[in-house]
Design an enzyme around this catalytic site. Structure first.
Site, short mmCIF file in Angstrom:
data_model
loop_
_atom_site.label_atom_id
_atom_site.label_comp_id
_atom_site.label_asym_id
_atom_site.label_seq_id
_atom_site.Cartn_x
_atom_site.Cartn_y
_atom_site.Cartn_z
N THR A 1 0.82 -1.21 0.00
CA THR A 1 0.00 0.00 0.00
C THR A 1 0.85 1.26 0.00
OG1 THR A 1 -1.46 1.30 1.43
CG2 THR A 1 -0.14 -0.35 2.52
N TYR B 1 -1.51 0.19 10.38
CA TYR B 1 -1.83 -0.47 9.11
C TYR B 1 -0.63 -0.40 8.16
CZ TYR B 1 -3.64 -1.11 4.41
OH TYR B 1 -3.78 -1.51 3.11
#
Ligand code: UDP
Length: 336
Positions: A117, A143
């Site tokens: 990501t 995250y």
């Protein structure tokens, strides 16, 4: 090839299952269904409902299906939730990925494509935008760290294991649905801008709240790089074909252009054909003002380019899915 798709019942994983199948690969999906939907796994693809942390069981699945390559999509992906419960993210996203790699080693599976990501870049300084792959990675939430640690482990594992090949793909903002409107984006709760805006257009929510209008951008709202899910998956298939032992591939997946929150809302109004009620709210913590990719590395190396680049077309694709499946996969009978 025989491909195991983890998270195969999730938004992006289900599109990978379908594209792989249509390209003639044999696919097995694995998903714990904590966030995915059985109905998202299309065709006659077998779905194994199991935890990736159980490496003994996963080893048996890899061996039993003679898997050649693993595409690893399974992950939790809510930034706010990761701040509230970091351990859950490190366990699910980091520890389970390591157990999966352990199972792959035991089963002799040597090809791996990893969903990473742009959250691993954190808040890049202005001179690093558009973001290239060599932009310093400094995540700003658990995250982002949970994915970054897997990247780190993969690069080390690749260096130490001459016959292991991997691709690390850093996604920007993925949107849209497959062209047949068979599968699409369904999250519960939904936090992503495009589905939220379209839900408001459909009257499924009263309004869209803009998280911050005082950013240092031309219209004061955040800018993101929205990439169509089918273009994103096309890049995965290209990478899988070109995996090379000892040479990890690291690529950003975005279209290389950004759109502000207000631009997305305006595009959704054009697509849906009506005004969408907007409420201007405060900033959401942890949102960088501008994030968009420089995707020239994958363009140069593999000849990949996004085909669907007009924001109206990306939103149109999401709109078709949502208007036919307003309740997501819980709707038994698609509308229209
Ligand atoms: N956003 C917003 N209202 C919403 C959801 C999102 O203004 O209801 C903004 C969010 O602050 C960000 C952009 O839209 O600037 C994209 O957010 P999303 O959650 O879709 O993706 P992210 O970039 O956070 O991964």
């Amino acid at each position: 090839m025989n491909v195991l798709v983890t998270g195969g019942a999730g938004y992006i994983g289900s599109h990978a299952v379908k594209s792989l199948r249509l390209a003639g690969h044999r696919v097995v999906a694995v998903d714990n269904l904590s966030r995915g939907f059985r109905a998202a796994v299309t065709g006659d693809t077998p779905l194994v409902v199991h935890e990736l942390g159980d490496w003994e069981h996963i080893t048996r699945i890899l061996r039993g299906n003679r898997i050649d390559c693993v595409m690893h999509f399974a992950a939790l992906a809510y930034v706010g939730e990761s701040v509230d419960d970091p351990l859950r993210y490190y366990r699910n996203n980091t520890a389970h990925a390591l157990e999966l790699l352990h199972a792959m080693r035991l089963a002799g599976v040597r090809k791996f494509v990893f969903s990473s990501t742009c959250a691993t870049y954190g808040e890049p300084s202005p001179e690093h935008i558009p973001i290239r792959e060599d932009c310093p990675q400094r995540p700003i939430n658990p995250y982002g760290w949970s994915k970054f640690f897997v990247e780190r482990a993969l690069l080390d594992h690749c260096r130490a294991t001459p016959d292991f090949a991997c691709a690390i793909l850093r996604y920007f903002n993925v949107a849209g649905a497959d062209r047949e409107t068979e599968i699409g984006e369904a999250h519960n709760p939904e936090t992503h801008l495009i589905p939220i805006v379209l839900q408001a257009a459909l009257g499924l929510r009263p309004h869209v709240e803009i998280y911050g209008t005082d950013y240092p951008t031309p219209d004061g709202t955040c800018i993101r790089d929205y990439i169509h899910v089918e273009d994103l998956i096309a890049a995965h298939l290209l990478c899988m074909d070109r995996l090379t032992p000892g040479t990890p591939m690291v690529y950003n997946l975005g279209i290389g252009r950004g759109h502000s929150v207000r631009e997305i809302i305006a595009a959704a109004e054009r697509v849906a054909g009506g005004k969408i009620r907007v409420v201007e709210g405060p900033r959401r913590p942890g949102d960088p003002p501008r994030l968009f990719a420089d995707p020239s590395r994958i363009q140069r190396d593999l000849g990949w380019t996004a085909k669907i680049t007009a924001v109206d077309d990306i939103i149109e694709s999401a709109w078709k899915w949502l208007s036919r499946h307003p309740q997501g996969y819980t709707s038994q009978h698609p509308v229209g």
